[in-house]
Design an enzyme around this catalytic site. Sequence first.
Site, mmCIF file in Angstrom:
data_model
loop_
_atom_site.group_PDB
_atom_site.id
_atom_site.type_symbol
_atom_site.label_atom_id
_atom_site.label_comp_id
_atom_site.label_asym_id
_atom_site.label_seq_id
_atom_site.Cartn_x
_atom_site.Cartn_y
_atom_site.Cartn_z
ATOM 1 N N GLY A 126 -19.566 -46.658 167.252
ATOM 2 C CA GLY A 126 -18.217 -47.147 167.487
ATOM 3 C C GLY A 126 -17.212 -46.067 167.149
ATOM 4 O O GLY A 126 -17.510 -45.140 166.393
ATOM 5 N N GLN B 159 -9.373 -42.018 165.251
ATOM 6 C CA GLN B 159 -10.390 -41.092 164.736
ATOM 7 C C GLN B 159 -10.440 -39.785 165.527
ATOM 8 O O GLN B 159 -11.080 -38.824 165.093
ATOM 9 C CB GLN B 159 -11.773 -41.755 164.728
ATOM 10 C CG GLN B 159 -11.887 -42.863 163.679
ATOM 11 C CD GLN B 159 -13.274 -43.467 163.684
ATOM 12 O OE1 GLN B 159 -13.572 -44.341 164.488
ATOM 13 N NE2 GLN B 159 -14.131 -42.993 162.799
ATOM 14 N N CYS C 159 -19.352 -44.322 158.813
ATOM 15 C CA CYS C 159 -18.161 -44.057 159.626
ATOM 16 C C CYS C 159 -18.128 -42.583 159.986
ATOM 17 O O CYS C 159 -18.358 -41.731 159.122
ATOM 18 C CB CYS C 159 -16.914 -44.428 158.821
ATOM 19 S SG CYS C 159 -15.376 -44.140 159.696
ATOM 20 N N LEU C 160 -17.828 -42.277 161.250
ATOM 21 C CA LEU C 160 -17.789 -40.872 161.676
ATOM 22 C C LEU C 160 -16.701 -40.086 160.951
ATOM 23 O O LEU C 160 -16.774 -38.873 160.863
ATOM 24 C CB LEU C 160 -17.586 -40.783 163.194
ATOM 25 C CG LEU C 160 -18.761 -41.269 164.052
ATOM 26 C CD1 LEU C 160 -18.400 -41.195 165.533
ATOM 27 C CD2 LEU C 160 -20.028 -40.474 163.771
ATOM 28 N N HIS D 103 -14.992 -53.393 161.611
ATOM 29 C CA HIS D 103 -14.899 -52.019 161.100
ATOM 30 C C HIS D 103 -13.901 -51.202 161.937
ATOM 31 O O HIS D 103 -12.997 -50.564 161.400
ATOM 32 C CB HIS D 103 -16.285 -51.360 161.130
ATOM 33 C CG HIS D 103 -16.280 -49.923 160.699
ATOM 34 N ND1 HIS D 103 -16.870 -49.492 159.532
ATOM 35 C CD2 HIS D 103 -15.746 -48.810 161.279
ATOM 36 C CE1 HIS D 103 -16.688 -48.181 159.411
ATOM 37 N NE2 HIS D 103 -16.018 -47.745 160.464
ATOM 38 N N GLU D 104 -14.060 -51.278 163.266
ATOM 39 C CA GLU D 104 -13.182 -50.493 164.147
ATOM 40 C C GLU D 104 -11.755 -51.020 164.128
ATOM 41 O O GLU D 104 -10.797 -50.252 164.171
ATOM 42 C CB GLU D 104 -13.724 -50.461 165.581
ATOM 43 C CG GLU D 104 -15.116 -49.854 165.746
ATOM 44 C CD GLU D 104 -15.283 -48.485 165.103
ATOM 45 O OE1 GLU D 104 -14.299 -47.743 164.962
ATOM 46 O OE2 GLU D 104 -16.423 -48.161 164.715
ATOM 47 N N HIS E 289 -9.632 -49.629 161.469
ATOM 48 C CA HIS E 289 -9.073 -48.300 161.753
ATOM 49 C C HIS E 289 -7.691 -48.425 162.397
ATOM 50 O O HIS E 289 -6.802 -47.623 162.126
ATOM 51 C CB HIS E 289 -9.985 -47.516 162.707
ATOM 52 C CG HIS E 289 -11.150 -46.850 162.043
ATOM 53 N ND1 HIS E 289 -11.005 -45.867 161.087
ATOM 54 C CD2 HIS E 289 -12.488 -47.011 162.200
ATOM 55 C CE1 HIS E 289 -12.205 -45.456 160.692
ATOM 56 N NE2 HIS E 289 -13.120 -46.137 161.343
#
Length: 172
Positions: free
Chosen positions: A45, A50, A97-98, A139-140, A143
């Site tokens: 994701g 990001q 997480c990236l 989660h996304e 952000h």
Amino acid sequence: MVRDIVIYPDKRLKQKSLPVEKFDEELHTLLDDMYETMIDKKGVGLAAIQIGVPKRVLIINIPLDEEDGAQPKENTLEVINPQFLEMSGSTKYQEGCLSVPGFYEDVSRYSKVKLKYFDRYGKEHILEDDDFLAIALQHEFDHLEGKLFIEKLSIIKRKKFEKEWKKRNSKK
Ligand SMILES: [Zn+2]
């Protein structure tokens, strides 16, 4: 085009993203770049912030099966201007997480969600999920609100994270 990922503690990750108003070519390019970047970094994701774009856009692509891990583009869920209509239950899952590479920790989330969102053409959709997708969406979505999963950790775990993070980055 693969873009650079914004890494913690970059302040941009704290920014609240703004709604998309035009469902145009620029948005489509952003979505395509997000997909390429997510695949390149081996994520499931990604939120637009990001890659440094403060727009309410996120994508999720859950691998078809764990072994080969294929994530074909047509399986990508593209979510624009999302809004949770219902959230219930609770579950715990080990998240990563990236933007916080190499760190994984259990996070508590709602187990079931109902979400209203728009696709890349501006068409409204509603989806419901009570599995991994429900967790990934939360989660996304965080952000877009300028929040990271590490903010949901207990004080002790958060301290452990900060210590590990400092140690790792001082080695470079
Ligand atoms: Zn993330």
